[in-house]
Design a protein around this motif. Structure first.
Motif, PDB file in Angstrom:
ATOM      1  N   ALA A  77     -52.441 -91.186  72.641  1.00  0.00           N
ATOM      2  CA  ALA A  77     -53.103 -90.099  73.375  1.00  0.00           C
ATOM      3  C   ALA A  77     -53.562 -89.014  72.419  1.00  0.00           C
ATOM      4  O   ALA A  77     -53.113 -87.876  72.492  1.00  0.00           O
ATOM      5  CB  ALA A  77     -52.147 -89.518  74.412  1.00  0.00           C
ATOM      6  N   PRO A  78     -54.462 -89.324  71.492  1.00  0.00           N
ATOM      7  CA  PRO A  78     -54.870 -88.317  70.506  1.00  0.00           C
ATOM      8  C   PRO A  78     -55.869 -87.329  71.084  1.00  0.00           C
ATOM      9  O   PRO A  78     -56.602 -87.643  72.014  1.00  0.00           O
ATOM     10  CB  PRO A  78     -55.521 -89.165  69.401  1.00  0.00           C
ATOM     11  N   PRO A  79     -55.917 -86.116  70.543  1.00  0.00           N
ATOM     12  CA  PRO A  79     -56.983 -85.181  70.916  1.00  0.00           C
ATOM     13  C   PRO A  79     -58.266 -85.522  70.176  1.00  0.00           C
ATOM     14  O   PRO A  79     -58.270 -86.310  69.224  1.00  0.00           O
ATOM     15  CB  PRO A  79     -56.430 -83.823  70.456  1.00  0.00           C
ATOM     16  N   THR A  80     -59.359 -84.919  70.608  1.00  0.00           N
ATOM     17  CA  THR A  80     -60.596 -85.056  69.847  1.00  0.00           C
ATOM     18  C   THR A  80     -60.546 -84.115  68.647  1.00  0.00           C
ATOM     19  O   THR A  80     -59.676 -83.238  68.553  1.00  0.00           O
ATOM     20  CB  THR A  80     -61.808 -84.724  70.716  1.00  0.00           C
ATOM     21  N   ILE A  81     -61.499 -84.274  67.760  1.00  0.00           N
ATOM     22  CA  ILE A  81     -61.525 -83.441  66.551  1.00  0.00           C
ATOM     23  C   ILE A  81     -61.710 -81.970  66.907  1.00  0.00           C
ATOM     24  O   ILE A  81     -61.044 -81.086  66.340  1.00  0.00           O
ATOM     25  CB  ILE A  81     -62.639 -83.926  65.612  1.00  0.00           C
ATOM     26  N   LEU A  82     -62.595 -81.682  67.859  1.00  0.00           N
ATOM     27  CA  LEU A  82     -62.812 -80.292  68.255  1.00  0.00           C
ATOM     28  C   LEU A  82     -61.588 -79.716  68.963  1.00  0.00           C
ATOM     29  O   LEU A  82     -61.240 -78.553  68.763  1.00  0.00           O
ATOM     30  CB  LEU A  82     -64.043 -80.190  69.152  1.00  0.00           C
ATOM     31  N   GLU A  83     -60.950 -80.523  69.786  1.00  0.00           N
ATOM     32  CA  GLU A  83     -59.715 -80.062  70.426  1.00  0.00           C
ATOM     33  C   GLU A  83     -58.651 -79.751  69.392  1.00  0.00           C
ATOM     34  O   GLU A  83     -57.915 -78.762  69.519  1.00  0.00           O
ATOM     35  CB  GLU A  83     -59.198 -81.134  71.389  1.00  0.00           C
ATOM     36  N   PHE A  84     -58.539 -80.587  68.379  1.00  0.00           N
ATOM     37  CA  PHE A  84     -57.549 -80.365  67.330  1.00  0.00           C
ATOM     38  C   PHE A  84     -57.752 -79.007  66.668  1.00  0.00           C
ATOM     39  O   PHE A  84     -56.787 -78.265  66.425  1.00  0.00           O
ATOM     40  CB  PHE A  84     -57.640 -81.484  66.291  1.00  0.00           C
ATOM     41  N   ALA A  85     -59.009 -78.659  66.384  1.00  0.00           N
ATOM     42  CA  ALA A  85     -59.286 -77.375  65.747  1.00  0.00           C
ATOM     43  C   ALA A  85     -58.891 -76.206  66.650  1.00  0.00           C
ATOM     44  O   ALA A  85     -58.235 -75.248  66.212  1.00  0.00           O
ATOM     45  CB  ALA A  85     -60.764 -77.293  65.372  1.00  0.00           C
ATOM     46  N   VAL A  86     -59.267 -76.271  67.929  1.00  0.00           N
ATOM     47  CA  VAL A  86     -58.964 -75.184  68.862  1.00  0.00           C
ATOM     48  C   VAL A  86     -57.461 -75.076  69.100  1.00  0.00           C
ATOM     49  O   VAL A  86     -56.877 -73.980  69.077  1.00  0.00           O
ATOM     50  CB  VAL A  86     -59.726 -75.411  70.183  1.00  0.00           C
ATOM     51  N   LEU A  87     -56.801 -76.214  69.337  1.00  0.00           N
ATOM     52  CA  LEU A  87     -55.364 -76.197  69.600  1.00  0.00           C
ATOM     53  C   LEU A  87     -54.584 -75.722  68.391  1.00  0.00           C
ATOM     54  O   LEU A  87     -53.549 -75.048  68.527  1.00  0.00           O
ATOM     55  CB  LEU A  87     -54.897 -77.597  70.006  1.00  0.00           C
ATOM     56  N   GLY A  88     -55.037 -76.075  67.187  1.00  0.00           N
ATOM     57  CA  GLY A  88     -54.334 -75.639  65.985  1.00  0.00           C
ATOM     58  C   GLY A  88     -54.299 -74.134  65.849  1.00  0.00           C
ATOM     59  O   GLY A  88     -53.260 -73.550  65.533  1.00  0.00           O
ATOM     60  N   VAL A  89     -55.437 -73.484  66.120  1.00  0.00           N
ATOM     61  CA  VAL A  89     -55.478 -72.029  66.020  1.00  0.00           C
ATOM     62  C   VAL A  89     -54.607 -71.390  67.105  1.00  0.00           C
ATOM     63  O   VAL A  89     -53.818 -70.478  66.831  1.00  0.00           O
ATOM     64  CB  VAL A  89     -56.928 -71.522  66.121  1.00  0.00           C
ATOM     65  N   ALA A  90     -54.736 -71.861  68.347  1.00  0.00           N
ATOM     66  CA  ALA A  90     -53.967 -71.267  69.447  1.00  0.00           C
ATOM     67  C   ALA A  90     -52.465 -71.472  69.257  1.00  0.00           C
ATOM     68  O   ALA A  90     -51.669 -70.540  69.448  1.00  0.00           O
ATOM     69  CB  ALA A  90     -54.415 -71.874  70.774  1.00  0.00           C
ATOM     70  N   ALA A  91     -52.063 -72.684  68.873  1.00  0.00           N
ATOM     71  CA  ALA A  91     -50.644 -72.938  68.639  1.00  0.00           C
ATOM     72  C   ALA A  91     -50.130 -72.139  67.444  1.00  0.00           C
ATOM     73  O   ALA A  91     -48.981 -71.668  67.438  1.00  0.00           O
ATOM     74  CB  ALA A  91     -50.410 -74.430  68.408  1.00  0.00           C
ATOM     75  N   GLY A  92     -50.977 -71.968  66.419  1.00  0.00           N
ATOM     76  CA  GLY A  92     -50.579 -71.168  65.269  1.00  0.00           C
ATOM     77  C   GLY A  92     -50.328 -69.726  65.632  1.00  0.00           C
ATOM     78  O   GLY A  92     -49.397 -69.089  65.111  1.00  0.00           O
TER      79      GLY A  92
END
Length: 481
Positions: A77-92
């Motif tokens: 169940a991987p995220p898309t590349i764009l989701e990964f970028a957005v989620l990384g900032v928000a989770a950070g």
């Protein structure tokens, strides 16, 4: 009970084959180099903005991306590349807030080596966990899996999706990053900076006297603590980052719901909207609340479309929404939508034989969110300063008793931050959006009536609010009296 897979899930499973799989050891090595470089930038005798950039990468971006990589970037169940970028900032942002909150509870002053040491250790543990993983780091390389479709639509080329997003981000960056540090701290910003200084000096009550959540203070503190300096540019940098990421998150959410055209138009309007520009350029919580709320809904909608990976995605959603609630209680206003999506997701999981997995994910998400919120709000409600917060909130901001109508005040403030033409466009688009939402009804007359009613109520509420009588007598007496 047999497990059934919805057509939407089957379509997304096909897109999982269109994915990028990377070796964990190589990824860990690359991120390790970035972490070392960020630490060097933070400690280097260089212009302060370079030190601040290193601290932001080390304390916000790297922990967030490593967490998302560990929990979500799995083959099933991987995220898309764009989701990964957005989620990384928000989770950070969430990890930085929680980590700094715990550090602020330590007795005595908070020193630079404690801040950099704790975040370096956090990154090191994340890098080791990534390096020791057996499954590859997987990302979906296409956004088409999430687009609304009746089965006849052709998948959108990634080039078009990326082009529209880049245009939105370039426009947003121009208004949010240009001369970011040109002006001195204004009154609200100065209050945040002073409270950040108090937190660094070990004054335990500083966070509880702020009359709102601690996020805006705690996101300033890593740079302040690590460099012993704080400029307008370095203090505003995390909030500008949140404002830009909010545009990307809004783009992705509307893309999932309505397609490319509405996503581009909606996010471009947000990129040009005066409120979001202003709050993306100051040390205030609003950009964090916008980012965390939109990302939370994006995650839940993703689970609704594809209910696999419930536990890890639910945990990340809990962390991000809790960050919004630690910023300001305004983040609670998405609760009805969260509940609606959760109920709908639960019904789908039960039908597809995943009721137990859904239940465990909900329990774990609620438990994590509760613990994170109690870290601050439990001592906060026990502090004497809570009375001043209550008086401020219900006296100055909301009003002493319901019903409330602050729409005219919001309208007047909006005309300060936006041109008259832009405000007029927004007023025109509001009833148009109601009509657009109702156009699928059997009778098109119903859609027209809904749009006209929305326009009428909006005009009355803005220009003649006294004509709407809601008092202790009359038709609404039972509701409010």
């Amino acid at each position: 009970m047999g497990v059934t897979i919805s057509p939407a899930a089957r379509g997304i499973q096909k897109n999982i084959h269109d994915s990028v799989a990377m070796r964990p050891l190589r990824i860990a090595a690359g991120f390790g180099i970035v972490a070392l470089g960020a630490l060097v930038l933070a400690l280097l005798p260089a212009p302060h903005w370079i030190n601040a950039l290193g601290v932001v990468v080390l304390c916000i971006l790297l922990p967030g991306f490593l967490l998302v990589m560990l929990l979500l970037c799995r083959p099933n169940a991987p995220p898309t590349i764009l989701e990964f970028a957005v989620l990384g900032v928000a989770a950070g942002m969430g990890l930085a807030v929680v980590t700094m909150l715990l550090l602020s509870y330590l007795p005595g002053a908070l020193l630079w080596w404690q801040t950099l040491g704790v975040f370096s250790l956090l990154n090191l543990l994340g890098l080791l966990a990534v390096a020791l993983r057996r499954s590859p780091i997987t990302l979906i390389s296409s956004e088409s899996a999430w687009l609304p479709s009746d089965g006849s639509e052709q998948p959108l080329p990634m080039r078009r999706v990326m082009t529209a997003l880049v245009i939105v981000l370039l426009v947003g960056a121009f208004f949010r990053l240009a001369n970011l540090g040109y002006s001195e701290f204004h009154s609200d910003e100065a209050t945040v900076v002073l409270r950040s200084a108090g937190t660094l000096q070990g004054y335990e009550s500083t966070l509880f006297l702020h009359r709102k959540g601690p996020t805006e203070i705690l996101l300033v503190t890593p740079v302040f603590s690590s460099t012993d300096r704080l400029t307008e540019l370095s203090a505003r940098l995390p909030f500008a980052l949140a404002g830009l990421t909010f545009l990307a998150a809004a783009y992705l959410l509307v893309l999932r719901l309505f397609g490319l055209g509405p996503a581009f138009l909606a996010s471009l309007l947000l990129a040009l909207e005066g409120y979001t520009i202003a709050f993306g350029r100051i040390v205030q919580y609003q950009s964090i609340v916008l980012l965390t709320c939109v990302v939370t809904l994006l995650l839940l909608y993703r689970l609704w479309r594809y209910p696999i990976g419930l536990l890890p995605y639910g945990m990340v959603a809990a962390l991000i929404w809790a960050t919004g609630l630690l910023s300001h209680w305004d983040a609670a206003f998405i609760a009805p939508v969260v509940l609606l999506l959760a109920v709908s997701l639960g019904n789908r999981c039960v039908r597809e034989g995943r009721g137990r997995s859904f239940g465990l994910a909900v329990i774990a998400a609620i438990a994590l969110g509760t613990v994170l919120l109690l870290l601050f709000y439990l001592p906060y409600v026990r502090h004497p300063g809570i009375q001043a917060t209550s008086n401020y909130l219900f006296g100055e901001r909301i009003g002493s008793r319901p019903p409330y109508n602050n729409l005219i005040d919001f309208f007047l403030r909006t005309t300060v931050y936006n041109s008259t033409y832009f405000v007029g466009l927004l007023l025109l688009l509001t009833p148009s959006a109601v009509f657009y939402s109702l156009r699928g009804c059997r009778s098109r007359r119903f859609a027209w009536m809904g749009g006209l009613l929305a326009a009428l109520l909006l005009l009355i509420a803005l220009f003649a609010p006294g004509e709407i009588h809601v008092a202790r007598s009359g038709a609404f007496a039972l509701a409010f009296g």
